[in-house]
Motif scaffolding. Structure first.
Motif, PDB file in Angstrom:
ATOM      1  N   ALA A  73     -11.903  16.464 -13.313  1.00 25.59           N
ATOM      2  CA  ALA A  73     -10.637  17.204 -13.314  1.00 25.59           C
ATOM      3  C   ALA A  73     -10.675  18.340 -14.335  1.00 25.59           C
ATOM      4  O   ALA A  73     -10.181  19.441 -14.079  1.00 25.59           O
ATOM      5  CB  ALA A  73      -9.477  16.250 -13.611  1.00 25.59           C
ATOM      6  N   HIS A  74     -11.280  18.094 -15.487  1.00 26.52           N
ATOM      7  CA  HIS A  74     -11.436  19.105 -16.536  1.00 26.52           C
ATOM      8  C   HIS A  74     -12.253  20.291 -16.002  1.00 26.52           C
ATOM      9  O   HIS A  74     -11.890  21.454 -16.202  1.00 26.52           O
ATOM     10  CB  HIS A  74     -12.123  18.442 -17.735  1.00 26.52           C
ATOM     11  N   GLU A  75     -13.345  19.989 -15.318  1.00 33.13           N
ATOM     12  CA  GLU A  75     -14.195  21.054 -14.773  1.00 33.13           C
ATOM     13  C   GLU A  75     -13.464  21.838 -13.681  1.00 33.13           C
ATOM     14  O   GLU A  75     -13.617  23.057 -13.578  1.00 33.13           O
ATOM     15  CB  GLU A  75     -15.516  20.489 -14.249  1.00 33.13           C
ATOM     16  N   ILE A  76     -12.652  21.161 -12.872  1.00 31.15           N
ATOM     17  CA  ILE A  76     -11.832  21.874 -11.888  1.00 31.15           C
ATOM     18  C   ILE A  76     -10.910  22.845 -12.613  1.00 31.15           C
ATOM     19  O   ILE A  76     -10.675  23.965 -12.148  1.00 31.15           O
ATOM     20  CB  ILE A  76     -11.014  20.900 -11.011  1.00 31.15           C
ATOM     21  N   GLY A  77     -10.398  22.439 -13.768  1.00 29.16           N
ATOM     22  CA  GLY A  77      -9.551  23.328 -14.566  1.00 29.16           C
ATOM     23  C   GLY A  77     -10.269  24.616 -14.936  1.00 29.16           C
ATOM     24  O   GLY A  77      -9.699  25.701 -14.856  1.00 29.16           O
ATOM     25  N   HIS A  78     -11.538  24.491 -15.347  1.00 31.17           N
ATOM     26  CA  HIS A  78     -12.320  25.704 -15.637  1.00 31.17           C
ATOM     27  C   HIS A  78     -12.422  26.578 -14.384  1.00 31.17           C
ATOM     28  O   HIS A  78     -12.260  27.800 -14.456  1.00 31.17           O
ATOM     29  CB  HIS A  78     -13.731  25.346 -16.107  1.00 31.17           C
ATOM     30  N   PHE A  79     -12.677  25.949 -13.238  1.00 30.27           N
ATOM     31  CA  PHE A  79     -12.813  26.700 -11.985  1.00 30.27           C
ATOM     32  C   PHE A  79     -11.514  27.424 -11.640  1.00 30.27           C
ATOM     33  O   PHE A  79     -11.522  28.604 -11.285  1.00 30.27           O
ATOM     34  CB  PHE A  79     -13.203  25.753 -10.846  1.00 30.27           C
ATOM     35  N   VAL A  80     -10.398  26.716 -11.746  1.00 29.86           N
ATOM     36  CA  VAL A  80      -9.100  27.301 -11.410  1.00 29.86           C
ATOM     37  C   VAL A  80      -8.826  28.516 -12.294  1.00 29.86           C
ATOM     38  O   VAL A  80      -8.303  29.525 -11.833  1.00 29.86           O
ATOM     39  CB  VAL A  80      -7.979  26.246 -11.543  1.00 29.86           C
ATOM     40  N   ARG A  81      -9.213  28.416 -13.537  1.00 33.07           N
ATOM     41  CA  ARG A  81      -8.960  29.518 -14.468  1.00 33.07           C
ATOM     42  C   ARG A  81      -9.849  30.724 -14.187  1.00 33.07           C
ATOM     43  O   ARG A  81      -9.460  31.857 -14.461  1.00 33.07           O
ATOM     44  CB  ARG A  81      -9.171  29.042 -15.907  1.00 33.07           C
ATOM     45  N   HIS A  82     -11.042  30.512 -13.646  1.00 25.50           N
ATOM     46  CA  HIS A  82     -11.998  31.618 -13.479  1.00 25.50           C
ATOM     47  C   HIS A  82     -12.256  32.016 -12.036  1.00 25.50           C
ATOM     48  O   HIS A  82     -12.857  33.068 -11.809  1.00 25.50           O
ATOM     49  CB  HIS A  82     -13.316  31.269 -14.175  1.00 25.50           C
ATOM     50  N   GLY A  83     -11.842  31.215 -11.078  1.00 24.76           N
ATOM     51  CA  GLY A  83     -11.954  31.578  -9.673  1.00 24.76           C
ATOM     52  C   GLY A  83     -13.365  31.885  -9.230  1.00 24.76           C
ATOM     53  O   GLY A  83     -14.287  31.135  -9.486  1.00 24.76           O
ATOM     54  N   GLU A  84     -13.519  33.016  -8.603  1.00 25.06           N
ATOM     55  CA  GLU A  84     -14.794  33.361  -7.976  1.00 25.06           C
ATOM     56  C   GLU A  84     -15.763  34.121  -8.878  1.00 25.06           C
ATOM     57  O   GLU A  84     -16.856  34.465  -8.460  1.00 25.06           O
ATOM     58  CB  GLU A  84     -14.545  34.153  -6.693  1.00 25.06           C
ATOM     59  N   GLU A  85     -15.367  34.403 -10.113  1.00 28.02           N
ATOM     60  CA  GLU A  85     -16.304  35.084 -11.009  1.00 28.02           C
ATOM     61  C   GLU A  85     -17.418  34.119 -11.415  1.00 28.02           C
ATOM     62  O   GLU A  85     -17.266  32.903 -11.354  1.00 28.02           O
ATOM     63  CB  GLU A  85     -15.581  35.625 -12.245  1.00 28.02           C
TER      64      GLU A  85
END
Length: 161
Positions: A77-89
């Protein structure tokens, strides 16, 4: 908007779009629905998990094979948080067990931790179970998180007795 509020709002959006109301939340299933690959890996003992996103490739989350299932769920879930914050970059985060993430020093880590807590322990359900008088140990089992994570969530929602 402060970073914790933003993270909680983003987690609620992810739940609404990719999950629904079922408890416990399965972050690996959510990640896969978001197009993120999730796998167990033999990581250094001081690494809890990692995520990387490279141009033209799906993001990939790596969870430590030896970790307890509840730890893996929170890390995912923490790693998904990083993804959500940075999107496709393109980006890469390696999350170490050195305590930096939990100390609240780094804004990125504060976001990812608050996101993970809100994703795994949705506020509405936490408030409902707390209102029924459920003990934090039982709530932790219901949400599939550690008792420490549950206590932190209750404190952040001003519900800790």
């Amino acid at each position: 908007m402060n970073v914790k509020t933003e993270a909680c709002e983003k987690a609620q959006e992810v739940l609404e779009r990719f999950w629904g109301d079922a408890i416990p939340v399965d972050p690996a299933q959510i990640a896969r629905k978001m197009g993120i690959e999730v796998s167990n890996a033999y990581l250094d003992p001081d690494v809890a998990g990692a995520i990387e996103k490279r141009d033209g490739q799906p993001a990939a989350i790596y969870l430590s094979t030896g970790d307890h299932p509840n730890r893996k769920r929170f890390t995912c879930a923490h790693e998904i948080g990083h993804f959500v914050r940075h999107g496709e970059e393109d980006f890469e985060y390696v999350d170490y067990r050195d305590g930096t993430a939990s100390m609240g020093i780094d804004e990125e880590e504060r976001f990812a931790n608050a996101f993970a807590a809100a994703l795994l322990m949705p506020e509405r359900e936490v408030r409902r179970l707390h209102g029924m008088g459920m003990h934090e140990k039982d709530m932790a089992g219901t949400f599939g998180v550690s008792e420490a994570a549950m206590v932190n969530r209750l404190k952040n929602l001003n519900l800790y007795r």
